[in-house]
Design an enzyme around this catalytic site. Structure first.
Site, PDB file in Angstrom:
ATOM      1  N   MET A  56       0.856  -1.194   0.000  1.00 57.59           N
ATOM      2  CA  MET A  56       0.000   0.000   0.000  1.00 57.59           C
ATOM      3  C   MET A  56       0.889   1.239   0.000  1.00 57.59           C
ATOM      4  SD  MET A  56      -2.665   1.263   2.963  1.00 57.59           S
ATOM      5  CE  MET A  56      -1.451   1.785   4.174  1.00 57.59           C
ATOM      6  N   ASP A  58      -0.058   5.740  -1.033  1.00 56.00           N
ATOM      7  CA  ASP A  58      -0.902   6.906  -0.714  1.00 56.00           C
ATOM      8  C   ASP A  58      -2.380   6.621  -0.374  1.00 56.00           C
ATOM      9  OD1 ASP A  58       1.359   7.586  -2.121  1.00 56.00           O
ATOM     10  OD2 ASP A  58       0.336   8.770  -3.626  1.00 56.00           O
ATOM     11  N   GLN A  74      -3.484   3.535  -2.762  1.00 54.67           N
ATOM     12  CA  GLN A  74      -2.639   2.945  -3.792  1.00 54.67           C
ATOM     13  C   GLN A  74      -2.296   1.528  -3.345  1.00 54.67           C
ATOM     14  OE1 GLN A  74      -0.953   4.848  -6.888  1.00 54.67           O
ATOM     15  NE2 GLN A  74      -3.136   4.928  -6.499  1.00 54.67           N
ATOM     16  N   ASP A 189      -2.230  13.270  -9.682  1.00 52.15           N
ATOM     17  CA  ASP A 189      -2.792  13.313  -8.326  1.00 52.15           C
ATOM     18  C   ASP A 189      -3.861  14.401  -8.154  1.00 52.15           C
ATOM     19  OD1 ASP A 189      -0.846  11.401  -8.056  1.00 52.15           O
ATOM     20  OD2 ASP A 189       0.558  12.684  -6.978  1.00 52.15           O
ATOM     21  N   GLU A 240       3.899  16.298  -5.538  1.00 50.86           N
ATOM     22  CA  GLU A 240       2.898  15.246  -5.717  1.00 50.86           C
ATOM     23  C   GLU A 240       1.735  15.497  -4.752  1.00 50.86           C
ATOM     24  OE1 GLU A 240       5.485  11.376  -6.988  1.00 50.86           O
ATOM     25  OE2 GLU A 240       5.439  11.741  -4.851  1.00 50.86           O
ATOM     26  N   TRP A 324       9.485   7.187   0.717  1.00 54.90           N
ATOM     27  CA  TRP A 324       9.921   6.478  -0.503  1.00 54.90           C
ATOM     28  C   TRP A 324      11.377   6.032  -0.424  1.00 54.90           C
ATOM     29  CZ3 TRP A 324       7.014   3.899  -3.476  1.00 54.90           C
ATOM     30  CH2 TRP A 324       5.733   4.318  -3.795  1.00 54.90           C
TER      31      TRP A 324
END
Ligand code: FRU
Length: 516
Positions: A56, A58, A74, A189, A240, A324
């Site tokens: 998983m 966002d 996500q 996004d 983002e 990330w």
């Protein structure tokens, strides 16, 4: 997100599976023994949302509808690492207790389903529902992996899907995409809200190093309005997952517009981070009040956070509790990543300074009970809260009132010698989170680095709230004006909690709430 390699092959496989096997989620493989199952569940949070299995990132499409908070996210249902993106789905009555639902959106001929938002189209402007049954509409990014692999700039477009049954099932709009790509690689996004003054939908879109605003009367046809941010804020990486919403200054009628912009890399402690701007929105254009860079959370592990739509006067935020830098390699087995605790955002004016404060939603109280309380006392050497409460504690919410701040730390530890320290340095008025000895840090060379935050308040007194789950701690100081979120992976849960002052600490109150 920068792991787009081999996605073309994965995309074709997923497309094939989607078309041939239908929309069934593959069950995670059966575990062979109880021991394996325990290992696979190690680090699973108790009260933070995590997917039942697999990868998983966002939070997406967060919308409140008919007493239910919807959370899409996500999701890669085939693996515990990032891959062809779907929208997973969960629902909750209180943003704390979650029920898993089947996958809501699958990749299709336009590409993977990247991040986006969802709205209740209450006036049925889209015509995708009816006056009596207005639709929920999801607005998301299509990421075409074939085009991306060919290094084409136009791989990302925006599409919509709608639900006529309160989010249970979704139908993709037949004329997708609704916003094509102008030739910019990072174009994604969409966060959409209804704008009362112009009677239009406003889409806030992250475009490489800036934000673009689009408007639409019906969610299907979009017109470019304006852009913001090439010269403002932090620019260490790609912008983002934006969000735009009005907030009133607490106890006043003064209103500002808040623009959230997630950034990766370039966060305050490296990697991913969530910055925000305070300004005005004049129906077409956002203008910030100054050029300051503000962070909603200084910790390393709060990313891609945005707010729920359709929540009336409340502004409710949720972030992905990872970074990330190492998200794909954190040592969990059956699933990867959790969300932050849901937070309520408020705008405060402190002298001339405006800032967005965040605190856990009150609904967290639904699952806590006070197990220890002590008022007006001094700590000289150290104070073990777990010993005083005669409890082994790994999931708790703690409120600390400190009379006159001196240096101190709160140490979360286990009998194996793993520990995470939350440190306050009164000379520099900074917080630090030290997870260098927190257990497994081997998966990324920077995971053990010290994370720090400037304390927003300069008051002598401090209130400090810590929310600790099995594998995370969230710090909210001074009504949530300074916030840090960090994850960790100890060999065994941290069940000891201790306060250690540099010299002496005068406590006005200590309340410990166990979370069950
Ligand atoms: C942010 C992000 C988004 C993108 C999604 C892909 O974490 O990179 O920009 O839509 O993740 O999974």
């Amino acid at each position: 997100m920068n792991n787009l390699k081999s996605e073309r092959v994965l995309f074709l496989v997923v497309l094939f599976l989607t078309l041939t096997v239908g929309c069934n989620l593959k069950e995670p493989p059966e575990s062979k023994s109880a021991k394996v199952e325990i290992d696979r569940e190690k680090h699973r949070p108790l009260f933070h949302f995590s997917p039942d299995s697999m990868w998983m990132n966002d939070p997406n499409g967060m919308v409140f509808y008919r007493d239910t908070y919807h959370l899409f996210y996500q999701y890669h249902p085939e693996s515990t690492v990032w891959g062809p993106m779907h929208w997973g789905h969960a629902v909750s009555k209180d943003m704390i207790n979650w029920e898993h639902k089947p996958v809501a959106l699958y990749p299709d001929e336009h590409g993977y389903i990247f991040s986006g938002s969802a709205v209740l189209d209450v006036n049925n402007t889209s015509g995708l529902g009816s006056a009596g049954n207005p639709p929920l509409v999801a607005i998301y990014t299509y990421h075409n992996p074939v085009k991306a692999e060919a290094r084409r700039a136009d791989a990302q477009t925006q599409g919509i899907a709608y639900s006529r049954d309160g989010g249970e099932s979704w139908i993709k709009y037949e004329k997708n995409p609704v916003l094509s790509n102008p030739g910019i690689r990072d174009f994604r996004d969409p966060k959409v809200r209804w704008h009362e003054a112009t009677q239009c939908w406003i889409m806030t879109l992250a475009v490489q190093d800036h934000i673009r605003f689009y408007s639409s009367p019906n969610l299907k046809k979009w017109s470019y309005e304006s852009e913001f941010g090439k010269e403002q804020g932090a620019h260490g990486g790609v912008w983002e997952c934006p969000d735009l919403f009005p907030l009133k200054v607490e106890d006043s009628d003064e209103e500002y517009w808040i623009l959230i912009v997630n950034l990766n890399p370039g966060g305050p402690n490296g990697g991913s981070g969530v910055q925000y701007f305070i300004g005005s929105f004049d129906d077409h254009r956002f203008t910030s009040i100054d050029k300051d860079t503000r962070w909603l959370d200084y910790g390393p592990d709060n990313y891609a956070g945005v707010t729920w739509s359709n929540t009336g006067d409340r502004t409710l935020f949720l972030g992905w509790m990872s970074n990330w830098k190492y998200a794909n390699v954190v040592p969990t087995q059956r699933w990867r990543s959790a969300m932050t605790i849901a937070r309520e955002l408020k705008l405060h004016k402190h002298g001339n300074k405006l800032a967005v404060y965040s605190l856990p939603v009150n609904e967290l109280g639904n699952i806590t009970s006070t197990v220890f309380e002590k008022k007006d006392f001094d700590i000289h050497k150290s104070f073990s809260i777990s010993d005083a409460a005669k409890l082994k504690l790994s999931t708790f919410e703690m409120d600390l009132g400190i009379r006159s701040v001196d240096g101190f730390k709160v140490v979360l530890s286990n009998a194996n010698g793993n520990q995470t320290e939350i440190v306050f340095d009164h000379r520099s008025n900074r917080f630090f989170i030290d997870r260098s000895k927190s257990g497994d840090t081997s998966f990324h060379k920077e995971f053990g680095d010290l994370a720090w935050a400037p304390r927003f308040s300069h008051e002598k007194q401090m209130d400090l709230k810590l929310v600790a789950d099995v594998a995370s701690v969230e710090l909210f100081a001074d009504e949530g004006s300074t916030v840090m979120t960090a994850i960790y992976f100890p060999d065994a849960v941290f069940d000891q909690v201790e306060i250690v002052p540099d010299s002496k600490l005068s406590i006005s109150k200590l309340v410990l709430n166990e979370v069950r």
